[in-house]
Design an enzyme around this catalytic site. Structure first.
Site, PDB file in Angstrom:
ATOM      1  N   PRO A   1       0.833  -1.208   0.000  1.00 21.06           N
ATOM      2  CA  PRO A   1       0.000   0.000   0.000  1.00 21.06           C
ATOM      3  C   PRO A   1       0.866   1.255   0.000  1.00 21.06           C
ATOM      4  O   PRO A   1       1.821   1.357   0.770  1.00 21.06           O
ATOM      5  CB  PRO A   1      -0.796  -0.130   1.307  1.00 21.06           C
ATOM      6  CG  PRO A   1      -0.725  -1.569   1.667  1.00 21.06           C
ATOM      7  CD  PRO A   1       0.603  -2.057   1.170  1.00 21.06           C
ATOM      8  N   GLU A   2       0.523   2.194  -0.873  1.00 18.94           N
ATOM      9  CA  GLU A   2       1.261   3.446  -0.966  1.00 18.94           C
ATOM     10  C   GLU A   2       0.299   4.606  -0.786  1.00 18.94           C
ATOM     11  O   GLU A   2      -0.840   4.401  -0.349  1.00 18.94           O
ATOM     12  CB  GLU A   2       2.022   3.494  -2.290  1.00 18.94           C
ATOM     13  CG  GLU A   2       3.037   2.341  -2.386  1.00 18.94           C
ATOM     14  CD  GLU A   2       3.808   2.288  -3.700  1.00 18.94           C
ATOM     15  OE1 GLU A   2       3.738   3.249  -4.490  1.00 18.94           O
ATOM     16  OE2 GLU A   2       4.485   1.270  -3.943  1.00 18.94           O
TER      17      GLU A   2
ATOM     18  N   LYS B   1       2.429   7.994   3.302  1.00 15.95           N
ATOM     19  CA  LYS B   1       2.316   6.572   3.640  1.00 15.95           C
ATOM     20  C   LYS B   1       1.896   6.337   5.084  1.00 15.95           C
ATOM     21  O   LYS B   1       2.145   5.266   5.640  1.00 15.95           O
ATOM     22  CB  LYS B   1       3.652   5.864   3.373  1.00 15.95           C
ATOM     23  CG  LYS B   1       3.972   5.690   1.902  1.00 15.95           C
ATOM     24  CD  LYS B   1       5.132   4.725   1.754  1.00 15.95           C
ATOM     25  CE  LYS B   1       5.468   4.495   0.287  1.00 15.95           C
ATOM     26  NZ  LYS B   1       6.520   3.485   0.141  1.00 15.95           N
TER      27      LYS B   1
END
Length: 319
Positions: free
Chosen positions: A2-3, A54
């Site tokens: 996940p970014e 993030k």
């Protein structure tokens, strides 16, 4: 992994799913997690979320009259490689639900779960963003751009652009899959020195990249200019992530381009989106590497093939 866009969508999911819910009781941590206990208990509280790069901040806010009286508590999450939030019935918890927030009666008991299969995800108490991370590339565009331009002399920009894009001091929210798509779609050689690619921003001149496209990166909202008019017919990625009024994002401050496949959203901001030069059609690429499945569970590689996502060593780069 996940970014930035995935965490932004995760925050939207939490806010939408929990808007009408009242939570109660203690916060429950799985015994196998090495993250800290969350010392919070309230008879009635709400949950809200905010993403920045993030990181995602979750705020637990006691409702008026809740017992015992106490101040709100904030936690900051970093999703690692497989983190996500899911809202599920309390008697059907998913595997690897390492932190759980339960709804209060009456009504069916639900649990908002932080799910992390590989356990690289982290949460910290206090609500402070991690020191050293730069402004968010999605919601703090002006600050992000100024931070890059002001620090172009930093030795980080001596490195190839493919490495510099992972430096979270300057590109907070960019990781492995985004840097690959960014460089591919803008036809930028990945081992070109980062300063060579980015100094055009400072010098207010267009950047020439292979394929004949000229990217004007000098002003917010600038468009690339194709030297070959045939490029104007190339398709652009479909779909968008609405950014709303939270920040000054790409393409006029409101939307971030993503792809749409099979009923889910695939997050794909280009460097054009990040550096405010995105409104021109970009070349169509291969299969989108990631899906955000409706319901808040993020699943990698649901299209043709899967791009390996690896943690990049270093302080905050790629994490």
């Amino acid at each position: 992994m996940p970014e930035g866009p995935e965490l932004h969508l995760a925050s939207q999911f939490v806010n939408e799913a929990c808007r009408e819910l009242v939570f109660g009781g203690c916060v429950e941590k799985s015994p196998v997690s090495r993250n800290p206990e969350v010392p919070f208990e309230s008879s009635a509280y709400g949950i809200s979320a905010l993403a920045r790069g993030k990181e995602l901040r979750l705020t637990l806010s006691p409702l008026p009259g809740a017992q015992p009286p106490r101040e709100p508590l904030a936690l900051v999450f970093r999703f690692g490689m497989t983190g996500s939030f899911q809202l599920v019935p309390s008697d059907a918890l998913p595997p690897h639900a390492h932190l759980r927030f339960y709804t209060a009666p009456p009504g069916p008991r639900l649990a908002l779960c932080f799910v992390d299969i590989r356990r690289f995800g982290r949460w910290d108490l206090g609500g402070e963003w991690q020191p050293g991370r730069g402004p968010c590339v999605l919601l703090e565009y002006e600050q992000f751009r100024e931070n890059v331009l002001r620090n172009l002399a930093d030795k980080a920009f001596d490195r190839p652009i493919c490495e510099a894009l992972l430096d979270q001091r300057f590109f907070n929210g960019i990781g492995n899959y985004l840097r690959a798509e960014i460089l591919y779609r803008l036809r930028i050689p990945p081992f070109e020195k980062a300063r060579t690619v980015l100094e055009a921003l400072q010098q207010r001149r267009p950047v020439r990249v292979p394929g004949g496209m000229r990217l004007h990166l000098s002003e917010p909202g600038a468009d690339p200019e194709p030297e070959d008019q045939g490029q104007a017919a190339e398709p652009r990625p479909a779909g968008a992530v609405p950014l709303g009024a939270q920040g000054s994002g790409p393409a006029g401050g409101q939307r971030l381009r993503v792809g749409e496949r099979g009923g889910g959203l695939c997050c794909l901001p280009s460097l054009a989106a990040v550096l405010q030069c995105t409104r021109h059609e970009l070349p169509a690429g291969p299969a989108w590497p990631h899906h955000l499945v409706p319901g808040g569970s993020w699943t990698p590689g649901t299209q043709r093939g899967q791009v390996p996502q690896e943690e990049v060593p270093g302080s905050t780069a790629g994490s």
